[in-house]
Design a protein around this motif. Structure first.
Motif, mmCIF file in Angstrom:
data_model
loop_
_atom_site.group_PDB
_atom_site.id
_atom_site.type_symbol
_atom_site.label_atom_id
_atom_site.label_comp_id
_atom_site.label_asym_id
_atom_site.label_seq_id
_atom_site.Cartn_x
_atom_site.Cartn_y
_atom_site.Cartn_z
ATOM 1 N N GLU A 268 0.811 -1.211 0.000
ATOM 2 C CA GLU A 268 0.000 0.000 0.000
ATOM 3 C C GLU A 268 0.850 1.269 0.000
ATOM 4 O O GLU A 268 0.526 2.255 -0.677
ATOM 5 N N ALA A 269 1.955 1.257 0.751
ATOM 6 C CA ALA A 269 2.712 2.490 0.961
ATOM 7 C C ALA A 269 3.818 2.735 -0.065
ATOM 8 O O ALA A 269 4.123 3.891 -0.370
ATOM 9 N N ARG A 272 2.767 4.853 -2.938
ATOM 10 C CA ARG A 272 2.522 6.233 -2.494
ATOM 11 C C ARG A 272 3.820 7.021 -2.429
ATOM 12 O O ARG A 272 3.857 8.203 -2.789
ATOM 13 N N THR A 273 4.905 6.381 -1.958
ATOM 14 C CA THR A 273 6.177 7.106 -1.885
ATOM 15 C C THR A 273 6.763 7.341 -3.268
ATOM 16 O O THR A 273 7.525 8.292 -3.465
ATOM 17 N N ARG A 274 6.407 6.490 -4.240
ATOM 18 C CA ARG A 274 6.863 6.740 -5.603
ATOM 19 C C ARG A 274 6.125 7.947 -6.185
ATOM 20 O O ARG A 274 6.727 8.810 -6.825
ATOM 21 N N THR A 275 4.833 8.006 -5.950
ATOM 22 C CA THR A 275 4.026 9.105 -6.483
ATOM 23 C C THR A 275 4.358 10.427 -5.793
ATOM 24 O O THR A 275 4.458 11.473 -6.447
ATOM 25 N N ASN A 276 4.557 10.361 -4.480
ATOM 26 C CA ASN A 276 4.841 11.568 -3.702
ATOM 27 C C ASN A 276 5.975 11.290 -2.730
ATOM 28 O O ASN A 276 5.738 10.834 -1.605
ATOM 29 N N ASP A 279 5.761 12.284 1.030
ATOM 30 C CA ASP A 279 4.725 11.739 1.898
ATOM 31 C C ASP A 279 5.401 10.999 3.056
ATOM 32 O O ASP A 279 5.705 9.802 2.971
ATOM 33 N N ALA A 282 3.654 7.872 4.497
ATOM 34 C CA ALA A 282 3.865 6.666 3.705
ATOM 35 C C ALA A 282 5.267 6.119 3.915
ATOM 36 O O ALA A 282 5.465 4.898 3.985
ATOM 37 N N CYS A 286 6.254 2.425 5.288
ATOM 38 C CA CYS A 286 7.226 1.522 4.647
ATOM 39 C C CYS A 286 8.268 1.043 5.645
ATOM 40 O O CYS A 286 8.653 -0.138 5.644
#
Length: 420
Positions: A268-269, A272-276, A279, A282, A286
């Motif tokens: 899930e996380a 998210r860290t790739r996109t932002n 964050d 996130a 991780c």
């Protein structure tokens, strides 16, 4: 110094358990035998800035001379290390930033010599698995008065001719480390360190009860300088820890539970860290996932993704994050026919959000979604290196405990070809 031939504490405990089972054979009818050994780690801290947490730990431990081991990039190109050294003030007695990927023995000895010159009473490691492993193995060197790279031959874990492990009984080091990790490799949560014999192109494992970090400080803000490829690929390394814990030939219920939840957190996380990349929530998720995924390190036997990966990294210089990216799906495919293989892989697939039981596909999809390499050819690895990689892997302790037995270098080449 050469280690004594007395068995390690692990060996002694297994012998004792076996003896008890022989005295009470009725136990074997109802229960499985097993052993879970906690590492010598006092605490894990999160939600506090790294520099503030380091000082608090130094105060708690009455440390008056603190030595920092860090990556060169973090030390010279960011304020992460200087923030720690500045708040320590005169208590910071030195910084070593010559760590190199795959932890060559030469840098371990160089770091050990730097520590010897400064006489610290605490080491702070700031960085990824390379930095933390450097400190682990240098603590072995300090504990056993190792002065040269070759002397480390006596102290690494070896596989005996009958497939059993020889684990040298390393004494307590003269000081401990606390760690501020900046990747998701999970090195901070184990008492197992790797170092590479550069002459033989072989990576060896070293262990001792007190060589791992006594305290781990999880500060997601300190990870913002970690290159995206390294952050995400070590996230797949954490996935590899979890997957090979669940598929282990000697699973442990606590490890299984942690590993399954780790897969949910990471799946899930990580995207998210790739996109932002900013964050921090996130990133912290991780880091918690990597923590949970690491509970199996040296507590359950891993398999060929780790075992072949060590040889692949030693021969080609490939990072362990990338070795997991290209090997883990191939190893899962190869292992699916092992005893309980399909059932355990179905649990992995479900944790990653797939209901058809195909763990290899679930892992491959996550790797692809993170923009990471999925094949050896993506990383320009030549096929003519496969026999060399396979030869080195046959001596790895985790190749010997793969769920589907690996009987020859031909089996390893088959897996490498599947990963190509």
């Amino acid at each position: 110094m050469i280690p004594s031939e007395k068995p390690s504490s692990n060996t002694t405990e297994r012998v004792t358990m076996g003896a008890l089972a022989r005295e009470k054979p009725w136990r074997e009818e109802f229960v499985h035998q097993g052993l879970y050994e906690s590492i010598a780690q006092d605490r894990v801290i999160w939600g506090t800035p790294a520099a503030e947490a380091v000082v608090a730990e130094a105060n708690r431990r009455d440390a008056s001379r603190v030595f920092i081991v860090a990556s060169r990039t973090l030390n010279q190109m960011t304020s992460v290390v200087s923030a720690v050294s500045d708040v320590l003030g005169d208590r910071c007695v030195g910084v070593f930033d010559e760590c190199r990927e795959h932890t060559p023995r030469e840098t371990v000895i160089a770091a050990a010599n730097a520590v010897r010159q400064c006489h610290p009473d605490l080491i702070v490691s700031v960085g990824g698995g390379t930095v933390i492993d450097t400190v682990k193995v240098l603590l072995v060197a300090l504990a056993e008065d190792v002065q040269t790279p070759d002397e480390l031959d006596h102290w690494h874990v070896r596989v005996n001719a009958d497939g059993s492990r020889h684990i040298p009984a390393v004494r307590s080091p003269p000081l401990r480390q606390i760690a501020v990790p900046t990747t998701l490799s999970g090195a901070e949560f184990s008492a197992l360190g790797g170092a590479t014999d550069t002459r033989r192109k072989a990576k060896h494992a070293f262990t001792g009860r007190e060589i791992g970090p006594a305290t781990v400080i999880l500060d997601p803000a300190a990870t913002r300088h970690t290159p995206a490829w390294l952050w995400l690929s070590t996230g797949i390394r954490a996935v590899d820890h979890a997957v090979e814990s669940i598929t282990s030939v000697a699973p442990v219920p606590l490890v299984d539970g942690c590993a399954l939840y780790a897969l949910e957190l990471l799946a899930e996380a990580l995207p998210r860290t790739r996109t932002n990349p900013d964050d921090l929530a996130a990133r912290q998720q991780c880091m918690h996932g990597a923590w949970l995924a690491s509970q199996g390190i040296l507590r359950v036997p891993y398999g060929a993704s780790h075992g072949i990966g060590h040889s692949l990294g030693a021969v080609t210089g490939m990072s362990h994050g990338y070795t997991s990216c290209v090997l883990l799906p191939a190893v899962l495919r190869w292992n699916r026919g092992a005893a309980e293989g399909a059932a355990r892989q179905a649990r992995i697939a479900a944790a990653l959000g797939r209901d058809d039981g195909d763990a290899a596909a679930a892992v491959a999809e996550l790797i692809k979604a993170l923009g990471l390499p999925t094949r050896l050819r993506d990383l320009d690895i030549r096929e003519d290196l496969f026999p060399v990689i396979a030869e080195g892997a046959m001596d790895n302790l985790w190749v010997r405990t793969n769920p589907r037995p690996i009987k020859s270098t031909d089996n390893i080449v088959e897996i490498l070809e599947s990963a190509y």
